[in-house]
Write a protein that holds these residues in place. Structure first.
Motif, mmCIF file in Angstrom:
data_model
loop_
_atom_site.group_PDB
_atom_site.id
_atom_site.type_symbol
_atom_site.label_atom_id
_atom_site.label_comp_id
_atom_site.label_asym_id
_atom_site.label_seq_id
_atom_site.Cartn_x
_atom_site.Cartn_y
_atom_site.Cartn_z
ATOM 1 N N VAL A 168 0.758 -1.096 0.007
ATOM 2 C CA VAL A 168 0.090 -0.154 0.058
ATOM 3 C C VAL A 168 0.950 1.152 -0.025
ATOM 4 N N ARG A 169 0.571 2.268 -0.836
ATOM 5 C CA ARG A 169 1.241 3.307 -1.187
ATOM 6 C C ARG A 169 0.362 4.447 -0.670
ATOM 7 N N PRO A 170 0.962 5.751 -0.326
ATOM 8 C CA PRO A 170 0.200 7.043 0.289
ATOM 9 C C PRO A 170 -0.860 7.271 -0.964
ATOM 10 N N ALA A 171 -1.834 8.057 -0.651
ATOM 11 C CA ALA A 171 -2.735 8.498 -1.527
ATOM 12 C C ALA A 171 -2.303 9.333 -2.889
ATOM 13 N N CYS A 172 -2.930 9.193 -3.858
ATOM 14 C CA CYS A 172 -2.412 9.760 -4.961
ATOM 15 C C CYS A 172 -3.489 9.917 -6.015
ATOM 16 N N THR A 173 -3.298 10.739 -7.084
ATOM 17 C CA THR A 173 -3.980 11.064 -8.246
ATOM 18 C C THR A 173 -3.313 10.625 -9.326
ATOM 19 N N VAL A 174 -4.009 9.834 -10.158
ATOM 20 C CA VAL A 174 -3.540 9.196 -11.567
ATOM 21 C C VAL A 174 -4.139 9.814 -12.484
ATOM 22 N N ALA A 175 -3.459 10.333 -13.560
ATOM 23 C CA ALA A 175 -4.189 10.897 -14.849
ATOM 24 C C ALA A 175 -3.971 9.761 -15.862
ATOM 25 N N MET A 176 -5.031 9.234 -16.293
ATOM 26 C CA MET A 176 -5.149 8.034 -17.179
ATOM 27 C C MET A 176 -4.932 8.521 -18.575
ATOM 28 N N LEU A 177 -4.044 8.313 -19.072
ATOM 29 C CA LEU A 177 -3.383 8.951 -20.496
ATOM 30 C C LEU A 177 -3.895 8.036 -21.677
ATOM 31 N N GLY A 178 -4.073 6.644 -21.550
ATOM 32 C CA GLY A 178 -4.378 5.926 -22.604
ATOM 33 C C GLY A 178 -4.388 4.435 -22.403
ATOM 34 N N ALA A 179 -4.882 3.743 -23.622
ATOM 35 C CA ALA A 179 -4.968 2.235 -23.430
ATOM 36 C C ALA A 179 -4.694 1.527 -24.765
ATOM 37 N N ALA A 180 -3.809 0.460 -24.689
ATOM 38 C CA ALA A 180 -3.610 -0.153 -25.524
ATOM 39 C C ALA A 180 -3.846 -1.783 -25.512
ATOM 40 N N ARG A 181 -4.465 -2.403 -26.665
ATOM 41 C CA ARG A 181 -4.404 -3.710 -26.417
ATOM 42 C C ARG A 181 -3.097 -4.446 -27.081
ATOM 43 N N TRP A 182 -2.808 -5.589 -27.032
ATOM 44 C CA TRP A 182 -1.357 -6.106 -27.216
ATOM 45 C C TRP A 182 -1.669 -7.933 -27.273
ATOM 46 N N ASP A 183 -0.901 -8.364 -28.023
ATOM 47 C CA ASP A 183 -0.665 -9.716 -28.072
ATOM 48 C C ASP A 183 0.695 -10.187 -28.420
ATOM 49 N N ALA A 184 1.141 -11.366 -27.773
ATOM 50 C CA ALA A 184 2.524 -11.673 -28.073
ATOM 51 C C ALA A 184 2.370 -12.980 -28.898
ATOM 52 N N PRO A 185 3.649 -13.286 -29.145
ATOM 53 C CA PRO A 185 3.881 -14.620 -30.299
ATOM 54 C C PRO A 185 3.574 -15.740 -29.500
ATOM 55 N N SER A 186 3.671 -15.815 -28.152
ATOM 56 C CA SER A 186 3.505 -16.928 -27.346
ATOM 57 C C SER A 186 1.878 -17.430 -27.087
ATOM 58 N N GLY A 187 1.181 -16.113 -27.487
ATOM 59 C CA GLY A 187 -0.291 -16.345 -27.293
ATOM 60 C C GLY A 187 -0.737 -15.726 -26.178
ATOM 61 N N ALA A 188 0.140 -14.884 -25.447
ATOM 62 C CA ALA A 188 -0.545 -14.248 -24.137
ATOM 63 C C ALA A 188 -0.951 -12.792 -25.000
ATOM 64 N N ARG A 189 -2.129 -12.329 -24.450
ATOM 65 C CA ARG A 189 -2.564 -11.085 -24.557
ATOM 66 C C ARG A 189 -3.168 -10.423 -23.505
ATOM 67 N N GLY A 190 -3.623 -9.021 -23.689
ATOM 68 C CA GLY A 190 -3.792 -8.298 -22.707
ATOM 69 C C GLY A 190 -4.117 -6.808 -23.026
ATOM 70 N N LEU A 191 -4.440 -6.020 -22.182
ATOM 71 C CA LEU A 191 -4.983 -4.566 -22.119
ATOM 72 C C LEU A 191 -3.984 -3.701 -21.206
ATOM 73 N N THR A 192 -3.465 -2.859 -21.581
ATOM 74 C CA THR A 192 -2.368 -2.027 -20.745
ATOM 75 C C THR A 192 -3.121 -0.511 -20.643
ATOM 76 N N LEU A 193 -3.200 -0.032 -19.743
ATOM 77 C CA LEU A 193 -3.566 1.168 -19.367
ATOM 78 C C LEU A 193 -2.465 2.013 -18.783
ATOM 79 N N HIS A 194 -1.956 3.353 -19.622
ATOM 80 C CA HIS A 194 -0.897 4.000 -18.843
ATOM 81 C C HIS A 194 -1.424 5.472 -18.177
ATOM 82 N N GLY A 195 -0.779 5.558 -17.108
ATOM 83 C CA GLY A 195 -1.070 7.013 -16.261
ATOM 84 C C GLY A 195 0.136 7.468 -15.756
ATOM 85 N N TRP A 196 -0.082 8.894 -15.252
ATOM 86 C CA TRP A 196 0.928 9.428 -14.523
ATOM 87 C C TRP A 196 0.522 9.871 -13.432
ATOM 88 N N ASP A 197 1.202 9.681 -12.116
ATOM 89 C CA ASP A 197 0.830 9.856 -10.822
ATOM 90 C C ASP A 197 1.548 11.178 -10.154
#
Length: 638
Positions: free
Chosen positions: A313-342
């Motif tokens: 657990v960290r101290p309280a903060c405010t995160v600015a959500m900058l964007g999101a991207a979907r991705w997939d790897a050659p191994s078959g893994a996949r996901g969604l990444t959200l980038h932010g700035w605290d």
């Protein structure tokens, strides 16, 4: 029952398969059905002598593994298996010495192991206890198979199943993998079978085993020869086997590199049009360098990689959500990444799935499903979120299910936007790192261009590049998802990009566009803007279009390739051609050595001159050194 009868009762066909293989047990069972195939010569409480298909078998109470047969086969043969099956099925009934009592329930291997405490398992594992804990903690979906008197546990990525036999405990468990790793896998299987919970903090202290590193280095040296001159399929099989052991032994980063090399070997075997032997040699060299580094720092998470993250657990903060991207790897893994700035650092979060896990999962579906406090990623991006009690890992990852409150839209002026590409290069180099400690995931950055040049097309890679120019005219070539996004980017917009290292320098991908009012468009998830139907062209509109500052046909400066990078590329090309080419063209190596001397790289020149095409160890070490040299040169030019 005698000691021999107890041992035979525990050796059901499933246990025999664990000792031998299913085909041998099946053939023995078929031969046993023939009349006169097996005859008991002598049977006592401690041993038995059996004649099976004309061969003499001697079995004692000390176990099937120590049984002897006079046939020429080595190890456990069909005659021994037939003898065990016959003796077990013709065992004499226990004598009734007194009044009739209730039937004794048959022994259960699973019940035996479940009755053991964690301390009992720890005492058995000894020095392998930390590795056993990590293997058990990671084994989220083990395969457990119960038979008459045995129980087999197959852990994900283990070299083989662990089979417990009734009355045998931990010491008589059967395991086909390497003897040096037997205790850790038996202990891990016992922890899983007994339902023992392993805390994450306990799993973080294990070191990568030196024996595993020896096996991996040996496999990599052999894969270099097999892949470039011999049988690439043989190299692929061996690399996959070692990768499975590395993953189970808590070295996920080494496992990922070995799997990448195995995929390259498979492509070489299939003669895929896009296969690159040089890339194969580079992947092997990086994995080989990692095995050498892990010998000196076997518990360094930057080298081992992370199986699981801790989220204090960290101290309280405010995160600015900058964007999101979907991705997939050659191994078959996949996901969604959200980038932010605290306010201090870039952070990321988002759902992911490993290869073969949850076939119903899709990144686009996760984009509109709740992630934090009922908020979907689509609703989170473009806003500021207050987190009263955030949890964050050491590498700035935020987990699922955090409590948050949307406090307002993004303020682009409060974000760390880069407008000078030289300063951007220094910032990215500091966060990305170099060599084996380089970041294994793309580094995010916020950029705003002074001018946008005409788009470029990379037909070989199938990419559309849009050069963003800073005030000095230096280009930052950004990869777009498609040509439809060319007209969407304006000089007043802020672009969120992901930057990662590649063989041709740093690769920069567009993730999202942030308008001056804080509105965000995610280019891999949101639909591309459809341009309005243009009005009928006139002389004035044609002249205005030619003078438009947004996409004027500005020629971006081409990146010059320095002599050091050329030297590294030529050396890597020579190594990728294989040992035979190195023997046939010694002049190429001599020319490279002279170039290295001219550039003041005397140690590299000496290493090139001393290169022996038959010495895989020397080739892999030189290949990794050239990879580092090329990357350092590219970073200096960025």
């Amino acid at each position: 029952m005698s000691a021999l009868d107890d041992m035979l009762a525990a050796m059901d066909d499933a246990a025999l398969v664990a000792l031998a293989n299913a085909g041998l047990v099946r053939r023995a069972r078929k031969a046993l059905a023939e009349d006169g195939a097996v005859r008991v010569v002598q049977r006592t409480g401690a041993e038995a002598q059996v004649e099976a298909l004309g061969q003499v078998v001697l079995i004692g109470a000390d176990g099937v593994a120590k049984a002897r047969c006079d046939c020429p086969a080595t190890g456990l043969c069909r005659h021994i298996v037939m003898a065990v099956q016959h003796l077990r099925e013709t065992a004499p009934a226990p004598e009734q010495s007194g009044p009739q009592t209730a039937a004794v329930p048959p022994k259960s291997a699973r019940a035996d192991i479940a009755a053991l405490s964690a301390q009992d398992i720890k005492a058995f594992a000894g020095a392998d206890w930390p590795q056993a804990q990590r293997i058990a903690a990671w084994a989220t979906r083990p395969t457990i198979t119960e038979a008459d008197s045995s129980c087999a546990v197959l852990l994900p990525d283990a070299p083989g199943a662990v089979t417990f036999v009734a009355g045998g405990g931990l010491r008589k468990a059967l395991f086909k993998g390497p003897d040096g790793r037997r205790k850790r896998f038996v202990a891990a299987a016992a922890l899983v079978l007994g339902g023992h919970r392993i805390a994450r903090a306990q799993t973080a202290q294990a070191s990568v085993d030196a024996e595993l590193l020896d096996h991996a280095a040996q496999a990599l040296r052999a894969a270099l020869q097999h892949g470039l001159e011999g049988d690439p399929l043989l190299a692929q099989d061996r690399l996959v086997d070692v990768a499975s052991a590395a993953r189970a032994d808590a070295a996920p980063r080494l496992a990922a590199l070995l799997r990448a090399s195995a995929r390259q070997a498979g492509a070489l075997a299939r003669h895929d049009p896009g296969v690159d032997p040089q890339r194969y040699a580079e992947d092997l060299a990086q994995a080989y360098a990692l095995t050498r580094a892990l010998r000196h720092a076997p518990a360094d998470p930057a080298l081992t990689g992370l199986l699981r993250r801790d989220y204090p657990v960290r101290p309280a903060c405010t995160v600015a959500m900058l964007g999101a991207a979907r991705w997939d790897a050659p191994s078959g893994a996949r996901g969604l990444t959200l980038h932010g700035w605290d306010g201090q650092r870039f952070v990321r979060t988002g759902p992911t799935r490993a290869a073969g896990m949850d076939p119903t999962f899709s990144p686009k579906g996760a984009y509109v499903k709740p992630w934090w406090a009922g908020h979907a990623p689509k609703a989170m991006v473009g806003h500021q979120l207050h987190l009263p009690a955030p949890k964050m890992s050491q590498d700035s990852v935020l987990p699922e299910g955090l409590t948050c409150q949307i406090t307002g839209p993004l303020d682009p002026d409060a974000l760390p936007v880069q407008t000078d590409w030289a300063e951007l290069a220094r910032d990215v180099a500091g966060r990305m790192g170099l060599g084996l400690r380089a970041a294994t995931h793309p580094v995010p950055a916020l950029v705003r261009a002074a001018q946008i040049a005409a788009p470029e097309r990379d037909d070989i890679a199938g990419r559309v590049l849009l050069p963003l120019l800073d005030a000095t005219g230096a280009p930052l070539r950004v990869v777009l998802p498609s040509e439809r996004w060319v007209a969407a980017l304006r000089p007043e917009d802020t672009a969120l990009v992901e930057i990662e290292a590649s063989r041709d320098g740093r690769l920069c991908r567009l993730i999202s566009l942030i308008a001056p009012d804080g509105a965000v468009v995610n280019v891999t998830l949101d639909p591309a803007p459809v341009p309005d139907k243009p009005p009928k062209a006139t002389l004035w509109t044609k002249a205005k279009a030619r003078l438009s500052p947004a996409h004027a046909p500005v020629n971006a400066k081409a990146r010059p390739i320095p002599a050091v990078e050329c030297l590294a590329d030529q050396g890597l090309a020579l190594l990728g051609d294989g040992p035979q080419a190195q023997r046939m063209a010694p002049q190429r190596a001599a020319d490279l050595a002279r170039q290295a001397v001219a550039l003041g790289l005397d140690p590299l020149a000496a290493q090139i001159r001393a290169l022996d095409p038959a010495d895989s160890d020397a080739i892999l070490r030189l290949c990794w050194r050239l990879c580092l040299l090329r990357t350092a040169s590219q970073n200096a030019q960025s």
